[in-house]
Design a protein around this motif. Structure first.
Motif, PDB file in Angstrom:
ATOM      1  N   ALA A   1       0.854  -1.197   0.000  1.00  0.00           N
ATOM      2  CA  ALA A   1       0.000   0.000   0.000  1.00  0.00           C
ATOM      3  C   ALA A   1       0.888   1.245   0.000  1.00  0.00           C
ATOM      4  N   LEU A   2       1.963   1.181   0.758  1.00  0.00           N
ATOM      5  CA  LEU A   2       2.891   2.313   0.817  1.00  0.00           C
ATOM      6  C   LEU A   2       3.580   2.504  -0.539  1.00  0.00           C
ATOM      7  N   THR A   3       4.001   1.394  -1.141  1.00  0.00           N
ATOM      8  CA  THR A   3       4.578   1.475  -2.495  1.00  0.00           C
ATOM      9  C   THR A   3       3.601   2.163  -3.433  1.00  0.00           C
ATOM     10  N   SER A   4       2.337   1.760  -3.374  1.00  0.00           N
ATOM     11  CA  SER A   4       1.362   2.305  -4.327  1.00  0.00           C
ATOM     12  C   SER A   4       1.205   3.809  -4.108  1.00  0.00           C
ATOM     13  N   TRP A   5       1.226   4.235  -2.843  1.00  0.00           N
ATOM     14  CA  TRP A   5       1.098   5.659  -2.546  1.00  0.00           C
ATOM     15  C   TRP A   5       2.284   6.445  -3.105  1.00  0.00           C
ATOM     16  N   LYS A   6       3.472   5.905  -2.934  1.00  0.00           N
ATOM     17  CA  LYS A   6       4.675   6.609  -3.400  1.00  0.00           C
ATOM     18  C   LYS A   6       4.738   6.662  -4.930  1.00  0.00           C
ATOM     19  N   LEU A   7       4.326   5.607  -5.584  1.00  0.00           N
ATOM     20  CA  LEU A   7       4.456   5.564  -7.050  1.00  0.00           C
ATOM     21  C   LEU A   7       3.351   6.361  -7.752  1.00  0.00           C
ATOM     22  N   ALA A   8       2.238   6.599  -7.064  1.00  0.00           N
ATOM     23  CA  ALA A   8       1.082   7.212  -7.708  1.00  0.00           C
ATOM     24  C   ALA A   8       1.387   8.602  -8.250  1.00  0.00           C
ATOM     25  N   ALA A   9       0.889   8.870  -9.452  1.00  0.00           N
ATOM     26  CA  ALA A   9       0.960  10.216 -10.036  1.00  0.00           C
ATOM     27  C   ALA A   9      -0.068  11.099  -9.323  1.00  0.00           C
ATOM     28  N   THR A  10      -0.158  12.363  -9.693  1.00  0.00           N
ATOM     29  CA  THR A  10      -1.083  13.246  -8.971  1.00  0.00           C
ATOM     30  C   THR A  10      -2.548  12.875  -9.205  1.00  0.00           C
ATOM     31  N   SER A  11      -2.839  12.326 -10.394  1.00  0.00           N
ATOM     32  CA  SER A  11      -4.163  11.736 -10.606  1.00  0.00           C
ATOM     33  C   SER A  11      -3.928  10.256 -10.820  1.00  0.00           C
ATOM     34  N   ALA A  12      -4.415   9.452  -9.918  1.00  0.00           N
ATOM     35  CA  ALA A  12      -4.072   8.041 -10.010  1.00  0.00           C
ATOM     36  C   ALA A  12      -5.121   7.180  -9.328  1.00  0.00           C
ATOM     37  N   CYS A  13      -5.023   5.900  -9.623  1.00  0.00           N
ATOM     38  CA  CYS A  13      -5.936   4.941  -9.016  1.00  0.00           C
ATOM     39  C   CYS A  13      -5.121   3.724  -8.611  1.00  0.00           C
ATOM     40  N   THR A  14      -5.417   3.185  -7.441  1.00  0.00           N
ATOM     41  CA  THR A  14      -4.770   1.934  -7.052  1.00  0.00           C
ATOM     42  C   THR A  14      -5.839   0.913  -6.685  1.00  0.00           C
ATOM     43  N   LEU A  15      -5.636  -0.307  -7.118  1.00  0.00           N
ATOM     44  CA  LEU A  15      -6.616  -1.373  -6.906  1.00  0.00           C
ATOM     45  C   LEU A  15      -5.918  -2.598  -6.361  1.00  0.00           C
ATOM     46  N   PHE A  16      -6.311  -3.039  -5.181  1.00  0.00           N
ATOM     47  CA  PHE A  16      -5.765  -4.264  -4.608  1.00  0.00           C
ATOM     48  C   PHE A  16      -6.891  -5.271  -4.391  1.00  0.00           C
ATOM     49  N   GLU A  17      -6.619  -6.511  -4.730  1.00  0.00           N
ATOM     50  CA  GLU A  17      -7.534  -7.555  -4.288  1.00  0.00           C
ATOM     51  C   GLU A  17      -7.253  -7.816  -2.810  1.00  0.00           C
ATOM     52  N   ILE A  18      -8.316  -8.092  -2.052  1.00  0.00           N
ATOM     53  CA  ILE A  18      -8.140  -8.402  -0.630  1.00  0.00           C
ATOM     54  C   ILE A  18      -8.968  -9.630  -0.278  1.00  0.00           C
ATOM     55  N   GLY A  19      -8.730 -10.173   0.922  1.00  0.00           N
ATOM     56  CA  GLY A  19      -9.480 -11.352   1.346  1.00  0.00           C
ATOM     57  C   GLY A  19     -10.810 -10.956   1.968  1.00  0.00           C
ATOM     58  N   ASP A  20     -11.751 -11.880   1.884  1.00  0.00           N
ATOM     59  CA  ASP A  20     -13.057 -11.688   2.480  1.00  0.00           C
ATOM     60  C   ASP A  20     -12.873 -11.423   3.980  1.00  0.00           C
ATOM     61  N   GLY A  21     -13.397 -10.302   4.460  1.00  0.00           N
ATOM     62  CA  GLY A  21     -13.290 -10.003   5.889  1.00  0.00           C
ATOM     63  C   GLY A  21     -12.134  -9.070   6.245  1.00  0.00           C
ATOM     64  N   GLN A  22     -11.289  -8.726   5.272  1.00  0.00           N
ATOM     65  CA  GLN A  22     -10.151  -7.844   5.571  1.00  0.00           C
ATOM     66  C   GLN A  22     -10.463  -6.366   5.352  1.00  0.00           C
ATOM     67  N   GLY A  23     -11.669  -6.077   4.842  1.00  0.00           N
ATOM     68  CA  GLY A  23     -12.017  -4.721   4.426  1.00  0.00           C
ATOM     69  C   GLY A  23     -11.659  -3.628   5.420  1.00  0.00           C
ATOM     70  N   ASP A  24     -12.122  -3.760   6.671  1.00  0.00           N
ATOM     71  CA  ASP A  24     -11.913  -2.685   7.646  1.00  0.00           C
ATOM     72  C   ASP A  24     -10.430  -2.463   7.927  1.00  0.00           C
ATOM     73  N   ASP A  25      -9.688  -3.554   8.096  1.00  0.00           N
ATOM     74  CA  ASP A  25      -8.249  -3.433   8.349  1.00  0.00           C
ATOM     75  C   ASP A  25      -7.545  -2.781   7.162  1.00  0.00           C
ATOM     76  N   VAL A  26      -7.933  -3.162   5.965  1.00  0.00           N
ATOM     77  CA  VAL A  26      -7.238  -2.658   4.777  1.00  0.00           C
ATOM     78  C   VAL A  26      -7.548  -1.172   4.545  1.00  0.00           C
ATOM     79  N   ILE A  27      -8.768  -0.766   4.823  1.00  0.00           N
ATOM     80  CA  ILE A  27      -9.121   0.660   4.734  1.00  0.00           C
ATOM     81  C   ILE A  27      -8.171   1.451   5.635  1.00  0.00           C
TER      82      ILE A  27
END
Ligand code: GLN
Length: 301
Positions: free
Chosen positions: A241-267
């Motif tokens: 997640a940190l890598t994605s933040w650093k690499l992102a351009a000023t307008s960007a989108c990042t998409l990660f697949e996550i496991g069922d039930g991990q939503g709150d932690d991943v947010i």
């Protein structure tokens, strides 16, 4: 001599007794492969009598499947989104739910083109932990202006991804990077430049009992499991997640697949990494399986 139709039927009931999910399909795929046929021919030539040599080839593949080996590894390929990808035991087998990332990624690239005319020239996409390359290469095939950097720390997986890029005819727009997706140093040249980041990171707790024995035995552990027992499988997501933040351009989108039930932690993890606009997306069975981070023209560091 038994006919193809009889062998397919017999194999189907054998697989059924073993409790496999798709006994009929597995049987058709393996028997047609053993004979060097297209699957359709099994229906057209169902009364074709098999020679002893052909029977032996069928038995060999059926035996492998009976021991739990996934059909995709026996065939050496798996369909994903709009293409067929080479797979081997150094790569995860592409899953249908991962197609969500391709669909959402294409939606982003297509809409951001409209918003940013200059972006029509090119779009930089990074696939972290690419494995077969199924996500990044599907996007490359669908978006002719996309340049895709495919990152994986397994050299064997990168070789598979390279062959898949060639299969799809997109290798001229792809770069293959041998690196850990959490290693910012190795990705330094991409900082602040990437329009779209996609990743299906390892996110399973190694002690999770929902993982089937066949997945555990045959698929690469490093592509599936993250962190130690009881760490909820979030270790790699945190780094990536940190890598994605650093690499992102000023307008960007990042998409990660996550496991069922991990939503709150991943947010929470994405917010801590810097992503402010984060949302969870549900799959067709209404489970939260993807996190979307968006940046709209914001400076960040
Ligand atoms: N990106 C590949 C896939 O979705 C590999 C993911 C992984 O190895 N964790 O299949």
């Amino acid at each position: 001599m038994p006919t193809v139709g009889e062998i397919v039927k017999k194999t189907t009931s054998f697989f059924q007794e073993k409790g496999f999910d798709s006994p009929r399909l597995d049987s058709e795929l393996l028997i047609s492969r053993a004979l060097g046929w297209e699957r359709l021919q099994v229906f057209l030539k169902f009364d074709y009598p098999l020679s002893e040599a052909e029977m032996e080839k069928c038995r060999e593949l059926v035996r492998r499947r009976a021991k739990g080996e996934p059909v995709a590894y026996i065939l050496g390929e798996k369909g994903f989104y709009e293409h067929v990808f080479e797979v081997n035991t150094s790569t995860l087998i592409p899953r249908p739910e991962t197609e969500l990332l391709v669909e959402r990624g294409l939606e982003f690239l297509n809409s951001s083109d409209a918003a940013k005319p200059e972006a029509r020239q090119s779009a930089l996409v990074v696939d972290l932990g690419c494995g077969t390359g199924c996500i990044g290469l599907s996007i490359a095939a669908a978006v002719p202006i996309a340049k895709v950097v495919l990152v994986d720390f397994s050299l064997e997986a990168l070789e598979v991804a390279k062959r898949n890029a060639a299969r799809l005819g997109v290798e001229a727009r792809c770069e293959f990077r041998h690196a850990d997706a959490g290693d910012l140093e190795a990705l330094q040249d991409l900082v602040g430049r990437v329009d779209l980041l996609v990743a299906n990171p390892p996110y399973i707790d190694p002690t999770d009992e929902r993982v089937s024995p066949s997945v555990r035995q045959f698929e690469p552990a490093t592509a599936l499991f993250a962190g130690g027992p009881g760490q909820k499988g979030l270790e790699e997501i945190r780094r990536w997640a940190l890598t994605s933040w650093k690499l992102a351009a000023t307008s960007a989108c990042t998409l990660f697949e996550i496991g069922d039930g991990q939503g709150d932690d991943v947010i929470q993890i994405f917010r801590e990494s810097g992503w402010a606009d984060v949302q969870l997306r549900r799959d067709l069975s209404n489970r939260e399986r993807m996190i979307v981070g968006l940046l709209e023209g914001e400076q960040h560091g």
